[in-house]
Design a protein around this motif. Structure first.
Motif, PDB file in Angstrom:
ATOM      1  N   MET A  36      -3.398   8.298   4.338  1.00  0.00           N
ATOM      2  CA  MET A  36      -3.449   6.838   4.425  1.00  0.00           C
ATOM      3  C   MET A  36      -2.177   6.204   3.886  1.00  0.00           C
ATOM      4  O   MET A  36      -1.692   5.201   4.428  1.00  0.00           O
ATOM      5  N   VAL A  37      -1.610   6.775   2.837  1.00  0.00           N
ATOM      6  CA  VAL A  37      -0.365   6.231   2.297  1.00  0.00           C
ATOM      7  C   VAL A  37       0.761   6.361   3.317  1.00  0.00           C
ATOM      8  O   VAL A  37       1.524   5.410   3.536  1.00  0.00           O
ATOM      9  N   VAL A  61      -5.651   1.605   0.567  1.00  0.00           N
ATOM     10  CA  VAL A  61      -5.459   2.937  -0.012  1.00  0.00           C
ATOM     11  C   VAL A  61      -6.797   3.577  -0.365  1.00  0.00           C
ATOM     12  O   VAL A  61      -7.110   4.699   0.075  1.00  0.00           O
ATOM     13  N   PHE A  62      -7.617   2.853  -1.140  1.00  0.00           N
ATOM     14  CA  PHE A  62      -8.914   3.427  -1.497  1.00  0.00           C
ATOM     15  C   PHE A  62      -9.863   3.452  -0.303  1.00  0.00           C
ATOM     16  O   PHE A  62     -10.449   4.486   0.032  1.00  0.00           O
ATOM     17  N   ALA A  90       0.830  -1.206   0.000  1.00  0.00           N
ATOM     18  CA  ALA A  90       0.000   0.000   0.000  1.00  0.00           C
ATOM     19  C   ALA A  90       0.867   1.260   0.000  1.00  0.00           C
ATOM     20  O   ALA A  90       0.502   2.283  -0.598  1.00  0.00           O
ATOM     21  N   ALA A  91       2.022   1.193   0.677  1.00  0.00           N
ATOM     22  CA  ALA A  91       2.869   2.379   0.808  1.00  0.00           C
ATOM     23  C   ALA A  91       3.783   2.590  -0.383  1.00  0.00           C
ATOM     24  O   ALA A  91       4.093   3.738  -0.739  1.00  0.00           O
ATOM     25  N   TYR A 123      -5.192  -6.670  -3.592  1.00  0.00           N
ATOM     26  CA  TYR A 123      -6.542  -6.240  -3.198  1.00  0.00           C
ATOM     27  C   TYR A 123      -6.526  -5.621  -1.805  1.00  0.00           C
ATOM     28  O   TYR A 123      -7.060  -4.520  -1.596  1.00  0.00           O
ATOM     29  N   VAL A 124      -5.934  -6.327  -0.827  1.00  0.00           N
ATOM     30  CA  VAL A 124      -5.969  -5.812   0.538  1.00  0.00           C
ATOM     31  C   VAL A 124      -5.121  -4.550   0.686  1.00  0.00           C
ATOM     32  O   VAL A 124      -5.366  -3.729   1.581  1.00  0.00           O
ATOM     33  N   ALA A 125      -4.126  -4.375  -0.203  1.00  0.00           N
ATOM     34  CA  ALA A 125      -3.272  -3.188  -0.117  1.00  0.00           C
ATOM     35  C   ALA A 125      -3.886  -1.992  -0.825  1.00  0.00           C
ATOM     36  O   ALA A 125      -4.086  -0.925  -0.220  1.00  0.00           O
ATOM     37  N   TRP A 126      -4.166  -2.130  -2.106  1.00  0.00           N
ATOM     38  CA  TRP A 126      -4.580  -0.980  -2.905  1.00  0.00           C
ATOM     39  C   TRP A 126      -6.075  -0.693  -2.808  1.00  0.00           C
ATOM     40  O   TRP A 126      -6.476   0.469  -2.690  1.00  0.00           O
ATOM     41  N   VAL A 127      -6.902  -1.737  -2.876  1.00  0.00           N
ATOM     42  CA  VAL A 127      -8.349  -1.504  -2.871  1.00  0.00           C
ATOM     43  C   VAL A 127      -8.853  -1.246  -1.455  1.00  0.00           C
ATOM     44  O   VAL A 127      -9.503  -0.234  -1.176  1.00  0.00           O
TER      45      VAL A 127
END
Length: 301
Positions: free
Chosen positions: A172-173, A220-221, A43-44, A213-217
């Motif tokens: 969040m990032v 982050v989103f 995610a980061a 999915y768990v990181a970006w969707v």
């Protein structure tokens, strides 16, 4: 709340609901703490190089990163790995709304109306009904871990509200950078380097998709949008939407993991939706304790 804001809140809860099924799949590929560390690492990076410098004090980034990333998700992943099914986890975690409302009242002075309190009570009755339906057969320790994770989520909601980040995605990032090293360290200590290395060597397309999915969707989103809503509305108004998460969580678990949904569970879901409607859609007169003075003067609706 405006209809567009309500729609965004529902979309986030759908993303988070499906996430429980995705986590269940991911735990077949990774130890829980390593899985959580990978979630925040992906995610980061590389997003942290594109969102600019942090726009709130580091104390808030670190506080939310520890409460949300290390405590909430670490405990949730361990609890699910210890035997809490995806559908039940998506229900139990929703007691965070109670923790959020209590902490928001204590630290932010946000006073929910009687109608909203009644709506939360109805929705939480739905959570309790569903927990009775299948919770008695699950491991008590895993159940307690998820309850504790819910308390940490409530704390992170209030901290996010207090931080009031002007750019939720940026926030969040940067928050996602905080849990990586603590989670990796805890994984090495408790799960062991050999188990971690074996999981990384066995990484396949499904494991990579799950982390994505768990990181970006979801992270982050999902939390970026959630923070955006918390910036514009009291925490006690936004938090009850999360009670929709088990509706999507149970449905996706039934569809993809073949978890059964009894008539009692459907009744619980109906109570949850009804409670969220009472809590979130009932108009109210904003009082001085609900939001800080600058926001009362000119905040977006």
């Amino acid at each position: 709340m405006r209809p567009t804001h309500i729609s965004l809140a529902v979309l986030v809860t759908a993303v988070w609901g499906v996430n429980f099924t995705v986590i269940e799949v991911g735990l077949d590929h990774f130890p829980p703490l390593l899985f959580s560390a990978l979630r925040f690492l992906v995610a980061a990076l590389p997003a942290v190089f594109f969102v600019g410098r942090p726009k709130v004090a580091w104390k808030w980034i670190v506080a939310v990163g520890l409460a949300l990333g290390v405590a909430k998700f670490g405990l949730l992943f361990i609890g699910m790995d210890a035997g809490m099914p995806a559908g039940l986890s998506s229900l139990v975690i929703q007691v965070q709304a109670v923790f959020t409302a209590i902490l928001a009242f204590v630290f932010l002075g946000e006073r929910p109306t009687r109608v909203r309190l009644a709506g939360m009570a109805v929705a939480l009755c739905g959570v309790g009904l569903a927990a009775v339906d299948e919770g008695t057969t699950g491991p008590l320790g895993a159940f307690a871990l998820v309850i504790t994770a819910a308390a940490c989520w409530g704390l992170s909601n209030v901290l996010t509200r207090k931080a009031s980040p002007p750019d939720p995605l940026n926030f969040m990032v940067w928050v996602s950078t905080v849990p990586v090293l603590p989670l990796l360290g805890l994984s090495l200590l408790t799960e062991g380097p050999s188990r971690d290395l074996d999981a990384l060597r066995a990484l396949d397309w499904q494991g990579a998709a799950v982390v994505g999915y768990v990181a970006w969707v979801t992270t982050v989103f999902g939390f970026g949008a959630w923070g955006w809503l918390l910036h514009r509305h009291p925490a006690s108004t936004v938090a009850p939407f999360s009670l929709l998460v088990p509706v999507f969580g149970m449905s996706s678990a039934a569809l993809f993991l073949h978890e059964s949904i009894s008539p009692l569970r459907w009744a619980a879901a109906a109570l949850l939706v009804g409670g969220v409607a009472l809590t979130s859609l009932t108009p109210r007169k904003v009082q001085s304790a609900d939001v800080p003075a600058p926001e009362r003067a000119g905040a977006p609706a």
